[in-house]
Design a protein around this motif. Structure first.
Motif, short mmCIF file in Angstrom:
data_model
loop_
_atom_site.label_atom_id
_atom_site.label_comp_id
_atom_site.label_asym_id
_atom_site.label_seq_id
_atom_site.Cartn_x
_atom_site.Cartn_y
_atom_site.Cartn_z
N VAL A 197 3.22 8.45 -26.58
CA VAL A 197 3.29 9.87 -26.93
C VAL A 197 4.01 10.63 -25.83
N GLY A 198 4.98 11.45 -26.23
CA GLY A 198 5.74 12.24 -25.27
C GLY A 198 4.85 13.19 -24.50
N GLY A 199 5.22 13.44 -23.24
CA GLY A 199 4.49 14.43 -22.44
C GLY A 199 3.26 13.92 -21.74
N ASN A 200 2.78 12.74 -22.13
CA ASN A 200 1.52 12.26 -21.59
C ASN A 200 1.72 11.30 -20.41
N PHE A 201 1.91 11.88 -19.22
CA PHE A 201 2.21 11.07 -18.03
C PHE A 201 1.04 10.18 -17.61
N ALA A 202 -0.16 10.56 -18.00
CA ALA A 202 -1.33 9.78 -17.58
C ALA A 202 -1.38 8.40 -18.25
N GLY A 238 0.82 -1.20 0.00
CA GLY A 238 0.00 0.00 0.00
C GLY A 238 0.86 1.25 0.00
N ILE A 239 0.19 2.37 -0.27
CA ILE A 239 0.88 3.66 -0.26
C ILE A 239 0.32 4.49 0.89
N ILE A 240 1.20 5.06 1.70
CA ILE A 240 0.75 6.03 2.71
C ILE A 240 1.23 7.40 2.26
N ILE A 241 0.28 8.27 1.97
CA ILE A 241 0.60 9.65 1.57
C ILE A 241 0.60 10.51 2.83
N VAL A 242 1.71 11.19 3.07
CA VAL A 242 1.89 11.89 4.35
C VAL A 242 1.52 13.37 4.26
N GLY A 243 1.50 13.99 5.44
CA GLY A 243 1.38 15.45 5.54
C GLY A 243 0.05 16.01 5.08
N ASN A 244 -1.01 15.21 5.27
CA ASN A 244 -2.36 15.69 4.93
C ASN A 244 -2.58 15.95 3.45
N ARG A 245 -1.72 15.43 2.61
CA ARG A 245 -1.94 15.59 1.17
C ARG A 245 -2.97 14.57 0.72
N LYS A 246 -3.78 14.97 -0.25
CA LYS A 246 -4.83 14.08 -0.74
C LYS A 246 -4.65 13.84 -2.23
N PRO A 247 -4.80 12.59 -2.66
CA PRO A 247 -4.72 12.31 -4.10
C PRO A 247 -5.97 12.82 -4.83
N ALA A 248 -5.79 13.19 -6.07
CA ALA A 248 -6.92 13.68 -6.88
C ALA A 248 -7.81 12.51 -7.30
N GLU A 249 -8.99 12.84 -7.80
CA GLU A 249 -9.99 11.83 -8.13
C GLU A 249 -9.49 10.83 -9.18
N ASP A 250 -8.74 11.29 -10.18
CA ASP A 250 -8.24 10.36 -11.21
C ASP A 250 -7.25 9.35 -10.62
N VAL A 251 -6.51 9.79 -9.61
CA VAL A 251 -5.56 8.90 -8.94
C VAL A 251 -6.32 7.83 -8.15
N ILE A 252 -7.37 8.27 -7.48
CA ILE A 252 -8.18 7.33 -6.69
C ILE A 252 -8.84 6.30 -7.62
N GLU A 253 -9.35 6.78 -8.73
CA GLU A 253 -9.98 5.86 -9.70
C GLU A 253 -9.00 4.81 -10.20
N LYS A 254 -7.80 5.26 -10.55
CA LYS A 254 -6.80 4.33 -11.06
C LYS A 254 -6.40 3.33 -9.97
N ALA A 255 -6.27 3.82 -8.74
CA ALA A 255 -5.91 2.94 -7.63
C ALA A 255 -6.97 1.85 -7.46
N ARG A 256 -8.23 2.22 -7.58
CA ARG A 256 -9.31 1.24 -7.47
C ARG A 256 -9.21 0.22 -8.59
N ALA A 257 -8.99 0.74 -9.80
CA ALA A 257 -8.92 -0.15 -10.97
C ALA A 257 -7.76 -1.14 -10.85
N GLU A 258 -6.63 -0.69 -10.33
CA GLU A 258 -5.45 -1.56 -10.23
C GLU A 258 -5.37 -2.27 -8.88
N LYS A 259 -6.38 -2.06 -8.03
CA LYS A 259 -6.41 -2.65 -6.70
C LYS A 259 -5.16 -2.31 -5.88
N VAL A 260 -4.81 -1.03 -5.92
CA VAL A 260 -3.71 -0.53 -5.11
C VAL A 260 -4.29 0.18 -3.89
N THR A 261 -3.81 -0.19 -2.70
CA THR A 261 -4.31 0.41 -1.48
C THR A 261 -3.66 1.77 -1.25
#
Ligand SMILES: Nc1ncnc2c1ncn2[C@@H]1O[C@H](COP(=O)(O)OP(=O)(O)OP(=O)(O)O)[C@@H](O)[C@H]1O
Ligand SMILES: [Mg+2]
Lengths: 111, 145
Positions: free
Chosen positions: B16-21, A67-90
């Protein structure tokens, strides 16, 4: 030791994959450099970082991290959360800074 | 499909270059394919890490690339041909810690100068060729014992 055992002491908020709280934790790695994590973390490790962008999910997935622990009260954005769900990453967050999160985790793992 | 058939399984990606997503799409597919084939986890992990580092380098440094993989009965071959600035001094680029990544890329946590060494470490054969002003080609082979 599993993720469940860490929630209280590290004040973790679970962002994704609640179901993996029983997964075995083999250790931890602290780094904000992604290629360093790719090189030096081990399967089943918890990764402590302040990075929040999309690529952290792929790194955790490729390396088979617990799993990943993100420190210092930082929050991942919605696209990051979606990808984490899709890849089953905690993904978890903590208000603690990296040093304190790592220190507490070290003590727990040492028991 | 059983791995002991002598058929080679191939895949190809346009990067494609630049596309980190999009980083991780090629390595993710390779990982799933190898998992379906029942390849040992450790080899899958090494292949995925090496491929992911290559994807990231294309995204950071090149305009575009073609990534090809070939899975045979006894090896995995991954080839990345990019159109980009090329690398003037390959020996220097291969040194751990050497990086020309711009500041905004470093803020994302890339630019430790560890990607190429990681690719080499995780493959059984590693070859890199580059022409300045044209592009870079990396080829990696992982043996399946
Ligand atoms: N495809 C490429 N095209 C042009 N230059 C490249 C390419 N790949 C690598 N380089 C050059 O080689 C250097 C080292 O690459 P390497 O992947 O080892 O480290 P990095 O990308 O700088 O950092 P990291 O991979 O740790 O995030 C790069 O900074 C860049 O100057
Ligand atoms: Mg790199």
């Amino acid at each position: 030791m599993n993720l469940q055992d860490l929630i209280k002491d590290l004040s973790l908020e679970i962002v994704t994959c609640e179901e993996s709280m029983n997964n075995e934790v083999t250790g931890a790695y602290v780094s904000d450099l992604l290629s360093d994590v790719m090189a030096n973390s081990n399967v089943g490790n918890i990764w402590i970082t302040l990075q929040t962008h999309l690529n952290i999910i792929a790194v955790a997935d490729m390396k088979g991290l617990a799993g990943i622990i993100i420190v210092g009260n930082r929050k991942p954005a919605e696209d990051v959360i979606e990808k984490a769900r899709a890849e089953k990453v905690t993904v978890m967050t903590t208000p603690l800074p990296a040093f304190e999160a790592a220190g507490k985790l070290y003590q727990l793992l040492d028991r | 499909m059983p791995l002991n058939s002598d058929k080679t399984i191939e895949g190809s990606f346009q990067l494609v270059g630049g596309n980190f997503a999009t980083a991780g799409e090629a390595s993710g597919e390779l990982k799933r394919t190898l998992t379906d084939l029942g390849v040992a986890e450790e080899i899958i992990r090494r292949a995925a890490i090496a491929t992911f580092e290559a994807e990231i380098n294309v995204i950071i440094y090149a305009a575009a690339a073609r990534l090809l993989y070939f899975i045979g009965p006894s090896s995995i071959r991954i080839r990345i041909e990019d159109m980009g600035p090329g690398i003037e001094n390959i020996e220097q680029a291969m040194q751990e810690g050497y990086s020309t990544a711009p500041e905004w890329v470093r803020e994302m946590g890339w630019g430790a100068g560890m990607g190429l060494p990681n690719m080499k470490k995780n493959s059984d054969e590693f070859n890199i060729e580059s022409v300045v002003g044209e592009g870079t080609t990396v080829e990696m082979v992982l043996n399946i014992p």
